[in-house]
Design an enzyme around this catalytic site. Sequence first.
Site, PDB file in Angstrom:
ATOM      1  N   GLU A 199       1.790   2.612  16.775  1.00  0.00           N
ATOM      2  CA  GLU A 199       2.720   3.440  15.999  1.00  0.00           C
ATOM      3  C   GLU A 199       2.060   3.859  14.698  1.00  0.00           C
ATOM      4  OE1 GLU A 199       5.355   5.749  15.671  1.00  0.00           O
ATOM      5  OE2 GLU A 199       6.428   4.250  16.843  1.00  0.00           O
TER       6      GLU A 199
ATOM      7  N   GLU B   1       4.025   6.052   9.323  1.00  0.00           N
ATOM      8  CA  GLU B   1       4.291   4.947   8.412  1.00  0.00           C
ATOM      9  C   GLU B   1       5.688   4.994   7.826  1.00  0.00           C
ATOM     10  OE1 GLU B   1      -0.039   6.373   7.612  1.00  0.00           O
ATOM     11  OE2 GLU B   1       1.955   7.287   7.739  1.00  0.00           O
TER      12      GLU B   1
ATOM     13  N   SER C 254      -2.011  -0.225   6.574  1.00  0.00           N
ATOM     14  CA  SER C 254      -1.828   0.779   5.524  1.00  0.00           C
ATOM     15  C   SER C 254      -2.093   0.269   4.110  1.00  0.00           C
ATOM     16  CB  SER C 254      -0.477   1.477   5.661  1.00  0.00           C
ATOM     17  OG  SER C 254      -0.382   2.104   6.929  1.00  0.00           O
TER      18      SER C 254
ATOM     19  N   CYS D  22       2.410   0.813   8.590  1.00  0.00           N
ATOM     20  CA  CYS D  22       2.535   1.441   9.900  1.00  0.00           C
ATOM     21  C   CYS D  22       2.788   0.383  10.967  1.00  0.00           C
ATOM     22  CB  CYS D  22       1.272   2.239  10.220  1.00  0.00           C
ATOM     23  SG  CYS D  22      -0.241   1.235  10.283  1.00  0.00           S
TER      24      CYS D  22
ATOM     25  N   SER E 137      -8.663   3.323   7.693  1.00  0.00           N
ATOM     26  CA  SER E 137      -7.784   3.357   6.527  1.00  0.00           C
ATOM     27  C   SER E 137      -8.626   3.501   5.273  1.00  0.00           C
ATOM     28  CB  SER E 137      -6.950   2.069   6.424  1.00  0.00           C
ATOM     29  OG  SER E 137      -5.951   2.021   7.418  1.00  0.00           O
TER      30      SER E 137
ATOM     31  N   HIS F  29      -4.727   7.200   6.628  1.00  0.00           N
ATOM     32  CA  HIS F  29      -4.680   6.255   7.750  1.00  0.00           C
ATOM     33  C   HIS F  29      -4.765   7.038   9.054  1.00  0.00           C
ATOM     34  CE1 HIS F  29      -3.693   3.162   4.868  1.00  0.00           C
ATOM     35  NE2 HIS F  29      -2.824   4.018   4.345  1.00  0.00           N
TER      36      HIS F  29
END
Length: 522
Positions: free
Chosen positions: A40, A43, A102, A116, A393, A413
């Site tokens: 996923e 964020e 993140s 995230c 990141s 990210h």
Amino acid sequence: MVNTEIPNNYTTSPSSVSGTPLLTINREATIDLDSTNSFEGPEKLLEVWFSASPQSLPEASASGGLKAVPSDVWKDMLDLVNCKVLSIVESEEVDAYLLSESSMFVFPHKLILKTCGTTTLLSGLPKILEIAALEAKFPHSLADASQGQATAAAPYRVFYSRKNFLFPDRQRGPHRSWRNEVNSLDRLFVGGSAYMIGKMNGEHWYLYLTEPNTMLTPPATPDREQPIKVLDLPESKLTAERCSMEDEGQDETLELLMTDLEPDNAKQFYLDHASAVAEGKYFQQAHKARVDAHQQLGSIEGVDKARIPEHKKIGCQTGKLCDDGIDVFSNTSDEHSPFASDDELTFPQELTTEGHALGTVVSDSCGLSAVYPSAKYPDARIDAYLFTPCGFSANGVIPSPATGGSTHYFTVHVTPEPHCSYASFETNVPASQTGRETADVIQQVVGIFKPGRFSVTLFEAKDPADDDVGLAKKKGSKLEAIKGYRRVDRIVHDLEGYELVFKYYERFDWEGGAPRLGEVGF
């Protein structure tokens, strides 16, 4: 002053430079860190303000405000969110935490937390309010015991936002739906407002915000035996609302949320690709150093060039193998030469595994370092990390090049896997400071990631002296033309103290069909 004290389990980055924000790396948190299951990308973003600016902190607060809070205290809070600290860049005005999921930015007067994956960001919010009360000494009152904390600082403003999730059924805690998130926030704050911006059956963005001088929701069952306490707020807090327009006038946040990244371009965010790039650059630089040294030393008199093997000869101008020059290092014993031949060079281990070293390689090679170039921002610092087997990141701390200017940030990210590819870019560097239009920054970032589609949010404090057509609206009109993309949606919101522009774009040659929506509506 830059803090130079480093915890025992931290180490300075090889790229640390004296006089710039200090980078420290948490080696323990990076052990066995793997992004294989990081699916996923979109964020959750939380901003908690405790005053309108660093200059308007409550008089009784700790020196430095939230920056006075020890990093170990923040780490305990992040345990509730289910993420770890990888490294920290410390500067006078902001501390930038690069996380396993993140980023977090700590200013004296506000905290920005962006996570995230399946992190439970809102589960850490009551703890943030408690930390602000106990550690930063902000004005506080009794908290709702059901939230797990005994006390909470009253924030100045709170903002929470996110894009629609791709896999909402995999979220945990209060993040299983927008309705649950709003209920969680309403239990903490009085008078918050929730919005869904964009098409319900298309790309959309959620926003929750409170009014200035936010009030905490009173405890559901207060202890009647305790005397009622009346908070006598310091003068700086009482005048915060009056000076908010002046203090918040420079508050400007640009966010790009990009999906369906071009697959070949996204390979640069895979570890094996980045390691190959690093290896090529490493040996190229080593060979160039040998050529440069040869050019400086010149030819050795009395050497019969005809007896030099072809593979030992180096061209003086091109650096290619030829018989125009002599590799002087081949005539020096290994025992006395500080240089090794290319065949004898050992490729550094840190450039073959995940971490900050390869993160720096990717930051340079993909063009991210050029968004706010060192030529214009000499004291800027980028803290980047590349994950296994893929994922990237980065946090950027961007001190203003002008004397007395503020320090800003950007954060990036990337989840590059084709079935759920996503990249985000967020910054509060004012467009007026860059000398470029916001559309130019967007064009540069989009060129780095090459998304099939993306959303833009431009969130900017309103100037009370402006006319009915606010600054954000004027800027929004300049965002129409992004080369290679067509604008599909445009929405402008006039909020309390802010203006918001939301836009959604698709690439002209995009053939991927309708947006992939895992979550629809409220």
